[in-house]
Design a protein around this motif. Structure first.
Motif, PDB file in Angstrom:
ATOM      1  N   VAL A  78      19.179  44.579 -30.162  1.00 44.07           N
ATOM      2  CA  VAL A  78      18.584  43.520 -30.750  1.00 44.07           C
ATOM      3  C   VAL A  78      16.984  42.698 -30.216  1.00 44.07           C
ATOM      4  O   VAL A  78      16.146  43.697 -30.955  1.00 44.07           O
ATOM      5  CB  VAL A  78      19.383  41.980 -30.415  1.00 44.07           C
ATOM      6  CG1 VAL A  78      17.988  41.031 -30.135  1.00 44.07           C
ATOM      7  CG2 VAL A  78      20.512  42.215 -31.048  1.00 44.07           C
ATOM      8  N   LEU A  79      16.851  44.020 -28.694  1.00 41.78           N
ATOM      9  CA  LEU A  79      16.070  44.624 -28.474  1.00 41.78           C
ATOM     10  C   LEU A  79      14.763  45.526 -28.926  1.00 41.78           C
ATOM     11  O   LEU A  79      13.481  45.159 -28.575  1.00 41.78           O
ATOM     12  CB  LEU A  79      16.172  44.978 -26.296  1.00 41.78           C
ATOM     13  CG  LEU A  79      16.213  43.651 -25.810  1.00 41.78           C
ATOM     14  CD1 LEU A  79      17.079  43.988 -24.683  1.00 41.78           C
ATOM     15  CD2 LEU A  79      16.182  42.895 -26.353  1.00 41.78           C
ATOM     16  N   THR A  80      16.007  46.078 -29.399  1.00 45.47           N
ATOM     17  CA  THR A  80      15.268  47.414 -30.173  1.00 45.47           C
ATOM     18  C   THR A  80      14.264  47.314 -31.246  1.00 45.47           C
ATOM     19  O   THR A  80      13.002  47.240 -31.794  1.00 45.47           O
ATOM     20  CB  THR A  80      16.292  48.268 -30.701  1.00 45.47           C
ATOM     21  OG1 THR A  80      16.731  47.917 -31.957  1.00 45.47           O
ATOM     22  CG2 THR A  80      16.888  49.117 -29.644  1.00 45.47           C
ATOM     23  N   PHE A  81      14.920  45.857 -31.743  1.00 46.69           N
ATOM     24  CA  PHE A  81      13.937  45.087 -33.179  1.00 46.69           C
ATOM     25  C   PHE A  81      12.530  44.970 -32.827  1.00 46.69           C
ATOM     26  O   PHE A  81      11.927  44.433 -33.473  1.00 46.69           O
ATOM     27  CB  PHE A  81      14.923  43.929 -33.640  1.00 46.69           C
ATOM     28  CG  PHE A  81      15.761  44.061 -34.431  1.00 46.69           C
ATOM     29  CD1 PHE A  81      16.215  45.365 -34.879  1.00 46.69           C
ATOM     30  CD2 PHE A  81      17.077  43.274 -34.970  1.00 46.69           C
ATOM     31  CE1 PHE A  81      17.507  45.837 -35.797  1.00 46.69           C
ATOM     32  CE2 PHE A  81      18.147  43.823 -35.069  1.00 46.69           C
ATOM     33  CZ  PHE A  81      18.351  45.068 -35.745  1.00 46.69           C
ATOM     34  N   VAL A  82      12.487  44.327 -31.582  1.00 46.72           N
ATOM     35  CA  VAL A  82      10.799  44.115 -30.954  1.00 46.72           C
ATOM     36  C   VAL A  82      10.255  45.311 -30.571  1.00 46.72           C
ATOM     37  O   VAL A  82       9.411  45.385 -29.728  1.00 46.72           O
ATOM     38  CB  VAL A  82      11.258  42.744 -29.825  1.00 46.72           C
ATOM     39  CG1 VAL A  82      11.906  41.213 -30.190  1.00 46.72           C
ATOM     40  CG2 VAL A  82      11.986  43.178 -28.395  1.00 46.72           C
TER      41      VAL A  82
END
Length: 360
Positions: A78-82
């Protein structure tokens, strides 16, 4: 805030010790932050479970990412998406989960015996011998955060929340089975006392869904009902009733020269002693069940003796009687004891990685 602040402070101290030990060993500390299990977690976060289960010529399974439970890498993804790379994202998840765990442990201790005990419970967990994993890309901090807040929910008789959090814990590590049992037994006690109507029924039924669901998924992927346990054999890991641990403890205590095995053997014996101490301490039944089963799981698996301290890290219940005892000491004494304990713990974990070249 003091519990979270001290948690972050001691993690910075521990990472500083890792940096010094790495400098002594002439290697970069970054080599260890993203190594060992972290490689597997970041691979799952990036590529998913894309490995096909294989069988080696000797009949054993090949190493496969399906062994690593999905919630931690999912949060990392999820954090890699940002825009964060996988490793910094995983470390961010570990940091935030650790802060949430410290907060939850403070609430547990505060509700049990006051804010001072709550603070000590959070701090003692954060500087345990296996706490090196808390500032690496490992899932222990996430599991403990979910366990702590689940036990808070059980103590407040919020059964649906407890069941839901246990479901997520079951998607984090296999050792969450101890929490499933603890919530289930607490729910049965509430049902026998005719408390809270249908809620403990539903909470108890929700609790095992995450763990059983993922084990079922691995069973489908491998074509075996025992698929996850079979894949563990690639790392020579299985439940052996403590035989391997006993052999290593005996070797560590009887060898002619001291080593990390000796230190780990002492940690194992200390954990057993603390477990016995908790049984003499008045605690909620769910805490006793969770603590005992977590220690049992940690000490009854084969291989990776150096990881026993990390396997015991989720057993924070062991620190409760110690927190109750230390709470009676003056603050100035604690201001010396706690940093010294943090430094010793950080040295142990850093020595394993930087000097002994072993996974924590």
């Amino acid at each position: 805030m003091p519990a979270v602040g001290l948690y972050v402070l001691f993690q910075l101290l521990a990472f500083g010790v890792l940096w010094l030990m790495s400098w002594k060993a002439d290697v970069s500390p970054g080599r260890f932050v993203g190594a060992f299990d972290a490689n597997w977690f970041t691979a799952v976060a990036t590529h998913g479970y894309d490995q096909v289960p294989t069988v080696l010529p000797n009949g054993a399974p090949g190493e496969n990412s399906l062994v690593f439970f999905p919630l931690y890498p999912a949060l990392t993804a999820v954090l890699t998406f940002v825009g964060l790379p996988a490793l910094p994202a995983a470390l961010t998840v570990s940091l935030l989960a650790g802060c949430a765990a410290a907060w939850g442990l403070f609430v547990l201790g505060r509700d049990l015996a006051g804010p001072r005990v709550g603070l000590l419970l959070a701090v003692l967990w954060s500087l345990g011998p296996g706490s090196t994993a808390l500032h690496l890309a490992y899932s222990e901090s996430l599991l403990v955060a979910l366990v702590a807040w689940t036990l808070v929910a059980v103590s407040h008789r919020r059964w649906l929340l407890a069941g839901a959090l246990t479901t997520f814990a079951g998607l984090t590590r296999a050792s969450a089975g101890a929490l499933v049992a603890a919530v289930g037994i607490a729910a049965i006690v509430a049902i026998c006392r005719r408390q809270d109507g249908w809620r403990p029924w539903l909470g108890g039924l929700l609790a095992p869904l995450g763990l059983l669901g993922y084990l079922g998924y691995v069973a489908l992927r491998t074509g075996r009902l025992d698929g996850w346990f079979w894949l563990q054999n690639a790392w020579q890991m299985h439940f052996d009733l403590g035989r391997f641990t006993w052999i290593q403890v005996r070797e560590g205590l009887t060898a002619n020269t001291s080593s990390w095995i000796t230190v780990t053997a002492i940690i194992v014996l200390a954990a057993v002693a603390l477990l016995l101490w908790t049984w003499c301490t008045r605690l909620p039944v769910a805490w006793h069940v969770y603590g005992a089963l977590t220690v049992l799981i940690a000490l009854c698996s084969s291989n990776y003796f150096q990881s026993r301290a990390r396997f015991l890290l989720p057993a924070f219940v062991l620190t409760v009687p110690l927190a109750l005892a230390l709470a009676k000491l003056p603050t100035r004494v604690l201001a010396v004891l706690l940093p010294v304990g943090a430094a010793i713990s950080a040295w142990y974990g850093s020595f394993l990685m930087a000097i002994a070249h072993l996974a924590p």
